[in-house]
Write a protein that holds these residues in place. Sequence first.
Motif, PDB file in Angstrom:
ATOM      1  N   PHE A  36       0.835  -1.205   0.000  1.00 22.36           N
ATOM      2  CA  PHE A  36       0.000   0.000   0.000  1.00 22.36           C
ATOM      3  C   PHE A  36       0.869   1.255   0.000  1.00 22.36           C
ATOM      4  O   PHE A  36       0.632   2.194  -0.760  1.00 22.36           O
ATOM      5  CB  PHE A  36      -0.933  -0.015   1.212  1.00 22.36           C
ATOM      6  CG  PHE A  36      -1.766   1.228   1.325  1.00 22.36           C
ATOM      7  CD1 PHE A  36      -2.870   1.424   0.495  1.00 22.36           C
ATOM      8  CD2 PHE A  36      -1.436   2.225   2.231  1.00 22.36           C
ATOM      9  CE1 PHE A  36      -3.625   2.578   0.592  1.00 22.36           C
ATOM     10  CE2 PHE A  36      -2.189   3.384   2.320  1.00 22.36           C
ATOM     11  CZ  PHE A  36      -3.293   3.567   1.507  1.00 22.36           C
ATOM     12  N   GLY A  37       1.890   1.262   0.848  1.00 20.96           N
ATOM     13  CA  GLY A  37       2.798   2.427   0.904  1.00 20.96           C
ATOM     14  C   GLY A  37       3.523   2.645  -0.413  1.00 20.96           C
ATOM     15  O   GLY A  37       3.676   3.768  -0.880  1.00 20.96           O
ATOM     16  N   TYR A  38       3.979   1.534  -1.015  1.00 18.56           N
ATOM     17  CA  TYR A  38       4.684   1.646  -2.291  1.00 18.56           C
ATOM     18  C   TYR A  38       3.777   2.218  -3.376  1.00 18.56           C
ATOM     19  O   TYR A  38       4.151   3.111  -4.127  1.00 18.56           O
ATOM     20  CB  TYR A  38       5.216   0.280  -2.711  1.00 18.56           C
ATOM     21  CG  TYR A  38       5.885   0.285  -4.056  1.00 18.56           C
ATOM     22  CD1 TYR A  38       7.207   0.715  -4.204  1.00 18.56           C
ATOM     23  CD2 TYR A  38       5.184  -0.121  -5.199  1.00 18.56           C
ATOM     24  CE1 TYR A  38       7.809   0.731  -5.441  1.00 18.56           C
ATOM     25  CE2 TYR A  38       5.782  -0.095  -6.439  1.00 18.56           C
ATOM     26  CZ  TYR A  38       7.100   0.328  -6.546  1.00 18.56           C
ATOM     27  OH  TYR A  38       7.698   0.359  -7.778  1.00 18.56           O
ATOM     28  N   ARG A  39       2.549   1.661  -3.423  1.00 17.94           N
ATOM     29  CA  ARG A  39       1.603   2.144  -4.443  1.00 17.94           C
ATOM     30  C   ARG A  39       1.234   3.601  -4.205  1.00 17.94           C
ATOM     31  O   ARG A  39       1.089   4.383  -5.143  1.00 17.94           O
ATOM     32  CB  ARG A  39       0.355   1.247  -4.457  1.00 17.94           C
ATOM     33  CG  ARG A  39       0.597  -0.119  -5.095  1.00 17.94           C
ATOM     34  CD  ARG A  39      -0.693  -0.863  -5.347  1.00 17.94           C
ATOM     35  NE  ARG A  39      -1.429  -1.116  -4.116  1.00 17.94           N
ATOM     36  CZ  ARG A  39      -1.216  -2.167  -3.324  1.00 17.94           C
ATOM     37  NH1 ARG A  39      -0.275  -3.040  -3.640  1.00 17.94           N
ATOM     38  NH2 ARG A  39      -1.937  -2.339  -2.243  1.00 17.94           N
ATOM     39  N   TYR A  40       1.082   3.976  -2.958  1.00 17.70           N
ATOM     40  CA  TYR A  40       0.732   5.368  -2.630  1.00 17.70           C
ATOM     41  C   TYR A  40       1.869   6.305  -3.047  1.00 17.70           C
ATOM     42  O   TYR A  40       1.644   7.344  -3.676  1.00 17.70           O
ATOM     43  CB  TYR A  40       0.448   5.479  -1.131  1.00 17.70           C
ATOM     44  CG  TYR A  40       0.101   6.891  -0.698  1.00 17.70           C
ATOM     45  CD1 TYR A  40      -1.114   7.458  -1.054  1.00 17.70           C
ATOM     46  CD2 TYR A  40       0.998   7.634   0.059  1.00 17.70           C
ATOM     47  CE1 TYR A  40      -1.434   8.750  -0.660  1.00 17.70           C
ATOM     48  CE2 TYR A  40       0.688   8.923   0.446  1.00 17.70           C
ATOM     49  CZ  TYR A  40      -0.530   9.481   0.092  1.00 17.70           C
ATOM     50  OH  TYR A  40      -0.831  10.762   0.469  1.00 17.70           O
ATOM     51  N   ALA A  41       3.111   5.920  -2.696  1.00 22.19           N
ATOM     52  CA  ALA A  41       4.260   6.752  -3.069  1.00 22.19           C
ATOM     53  C   ALA A  41       4.412   6.822  -4.588  1.00 22.19           C
ATOM     54  O   ALA A  41       4.711   7.878  -5.158  1.00 22.19           O
ATOM     55  CB  ALA A  41       5.537   6.194  -2.431  1.00 22.19           C
ATOM     56  N   ALA A  42       4.195   5.674  -5.256  1.00 22.58           N
ATOM     57  CA  ALA A  42       4.296   5.652  -6.724  1.00 22.58           C
ATOM     58  C   ALA A  42       3.232   6.545  -7.349  1.00 22.58           C
ATOM     59  O   ALA A  42       3.489   7.263  -8.319  1.00 22.58           O
ATOM     60  CB  ALA A  42       4.157   4.219  -7.232  1.00 22.58           C
ATOM     61  N   ALA A  43       2.026   6.508  -6.763  1.00 19.24           N
ATOM     62  CA  ALA A  43       0.945   7.356  -7.292  1.00 19.24           C
ATOM     63  C   ALA A  43       1.285   8.828  -7.110  1.00 19.24           C
ATOM     64  O   ALA A  43       1.060   9.653  -8.008  1.00 19.24           O
ATOM     65  CB  ALA A  43      -0.371   7.013  -6.600  1.00 19.24           C
ATOM     66  N   LEU A  44       1.836   9.154  -5.922  1.00 17.16           N
ATOM     67  CA  LEU A  44       2.244  10.552  -5.693  1.00 17.16           C
ATOM     68  C   LEU A  44       3.337  10.969  -6.680  1.00 17.16           C
ATOM     69  O   LEU A  44       3.306  12.067  -7.245  1.00 17.16           O
ATOM     70  CB  LEU A  44       2.748  10.726  -4.253  1.00 17.16           C
ATOM     71  CG  LEU A  44       1.704  10.698  -3.142  1.00 17.16           C
ATOM     72  CD1 LEU A  44       2.373  10.851  -1.783  1.00 17.16           C
ATOM     73  CD2 LEU A  44       0.673  11.806  -3.342  1.00 17.16           C
ATOM     74  N   GLY A  45       4.310  10.094  -6.908  1.00 19.39           N
ATOM     75  CA  GLY A  45       5.388  10.400  -7.862  1.00 19.39           C
ATOM     76  C   GLY A  45       4.866  10.561  -9.272  1.00 19.39           C
ATOM     77  O   GLY A  45       5.271  11.477  -9.998  1.00 19.39           O
ATOM     78  N   LEU A  52       4.522  18.111 -13.546  1.00 21.52           N
ATOM     79  CA  LEU A  52       5.737  18.759 -14.043  1.00 21.52           C
ATOM     80  C   LEU A  52       5.778  18.745 -15.565  1.00 21.52           C
ATOM     81  O   LEU A  52       6.109  19.755 -16.203  1.00 21.52           O
ATOM     82  CB  LEU A  52       6.966  18.050 -13.463  1.00 21.52           C
ATOM     83  CG  LEU A  52       8.320  18.644 -13.840  1.00 21.52           C
ATOM     84  CD1 LEU A  52       8.434  20.077 -13.345  1.00 21.52           C
ATOM     85  CD2 LEU A  52       9.457  17.789 -13.279  1.00 21.52           C
ATOM     86  N   GLN A  53       5.430  17.591 -16.147  1.00 21.42           N
ATOM     87  CA  GLN A  53       5.411  17.502 -17.610  1.00 21.42           C
ATOM     88  C   GLN A  53       4.383  18.450 -18.200  1.00 21.42           C
ATOM     89  O   GLN A  53       4.622  19.093 -19.232  1.00 21.42           O
ATOM     90  CB  GLN A  53       5.120  16.069 -18.042  1.00 21.42           C
ATOM     91  CG  GLN A  53       6.264  15.108 -17.790  1.00 21.42           C
ATOM     92  CD  GLN A  53       5.897  13.670 -18.101  1.00 21.42           C
ATOM     93  OE1 GLN A  53       4.721  13.311 -18.078  1.00 21.42           O
ATOM     94  NE2 GLN A  53       6.904  12.836 -18.374  1.00 21.42           N
ATOM     95  N   SER A  54       3.242  18.560 -17.558  1.00 23.62           N
ATOM     96  CA  SER A  54       2.202  19.471 -18.036  1.00 23.62           C
ATOM     97  C   SER A  54       2.673  20.911 -17.956  1.00 23.62           C
ATOM     98  O   SER A  54       2.462  21.711 -18.879  1.00 23.62           O
ATOM     99  CB  SER A  54       0.936  19.271 -17.190  1.00 23.62           C
ATOM    100  OG  SER A  54      -0.061  20.187 -17.574  1.00 23.62           O
ATOM    101  N   THR A  55       3.354  21.261 -16.840  1.00 21.20           N
ATOM    102  CA  THR A  55       3.876  22.623 -16.682  1.00 21.20           C
ATOM    103  C   THR A  55       4.920  22.918 -17.752  1.00 21.20           C
ATOM    104  O   THR A  55       4.896  23.984 -18.378  1.00 21.20           O
ATOM    105  CB  THR A  55       4.490  22.795 -15.283  1.00 21.20           C
ATOM    106  OG1 THR A  55       3.483  22.546 -14.298  1.00 21.20           O
ATOM    107  CG2 THR A  55       5.045  24.188 -15.098  1.00 21.20           C
ATOM    108  N   HIS A  56       5.832  21.968 -17.974  1.00 25.82           N
ATOM    109  CA  HIS A  56       6.871  22.170 -18.992  1.00 25.82           C
ATOM    110  C   HIS A  56       6.259  22.282 -20.380  1.00 25.82           C
ATOM    111  O   HIS A  56       6.697  23.103 -21.198  1.00 25.82           O
ATOM    112  CB  HIS A  56       7.871  21.017 -18.944  1.00 25.82           C
ATOM    113  CG  HIS A  56       8.803  21.102 -17.777  1.00 25.82           C
ATOM    114  ND1 HIS A  56       9.716  20.128 -17.491  1.00 25.82           N
ATOM    115  CD2 HIS A  56       8.967  22.029 -16.815  1.00 25.82           C
ATOM    116  CE1 HIS A  56      10.404  20.443 -16.418  1.00 25.82           C
ATOM    117  NE2 HIS A  56       9.957  21.599 -15.972  1.00 25.82           N
TER     118      HIS A  56
END
Length: 204
Positions: A36-45, A52-56
Amino acid sequence: MAALDRLPWPLPSGLTVALLACVVSAAAAGSIAYGFGYRYAAALGDTALANLQSTHSAQALAAEQANRVLLLQQVSRAQQSESLLFDFMTQHANEKQQLQERIPHVTTQYRPAPGAAAQPIPRCVFTAGWLRDFNAALGVPAPRPGAVAAAVEEAARPAAGTDAELLESGVTPADILAHAQDYGLWARTNFAQLNALLDLQEKD
């Protein structure tokens, strides 16, 4: 460890099963929490990367649009300057044509006084030395030493202080006027080009 030492060994099968169930349950809970923690962190990343890509992308699009606007403005200014320059060149060419048409009239006859009858213009002599100095004043380069020059060029460049510089050059007032028209057109065209370039730089 002391508590385990007091346990009867080997453990009864029921207790072994219970302990094994606790260990398996704890491992499963840890694995689930880790997943769960891994998936949550991956989702946040992934979200941060997408943002960031959208901003660029938005910044790149804005920069591209701004550069396109600047390029179109520069092209428009260049076209305006070019059009103005061609207008000047056409005007100068028309004026030269008008002057050329008047050369025979103003170089073959004259009136000695207002109201007097027109008479042929007296013969006007320009010496070879005069022609040499006229060309030198305009910056026409002299032939290089040792260069093979045509007879006409040699006659137009007699040495200073020689009898040859006082010979008739064959140049007529009409020739001088025609040369002045050509030279004036050249100078005015250069001046118009310089002004167009300076105007374009000021606009930039």
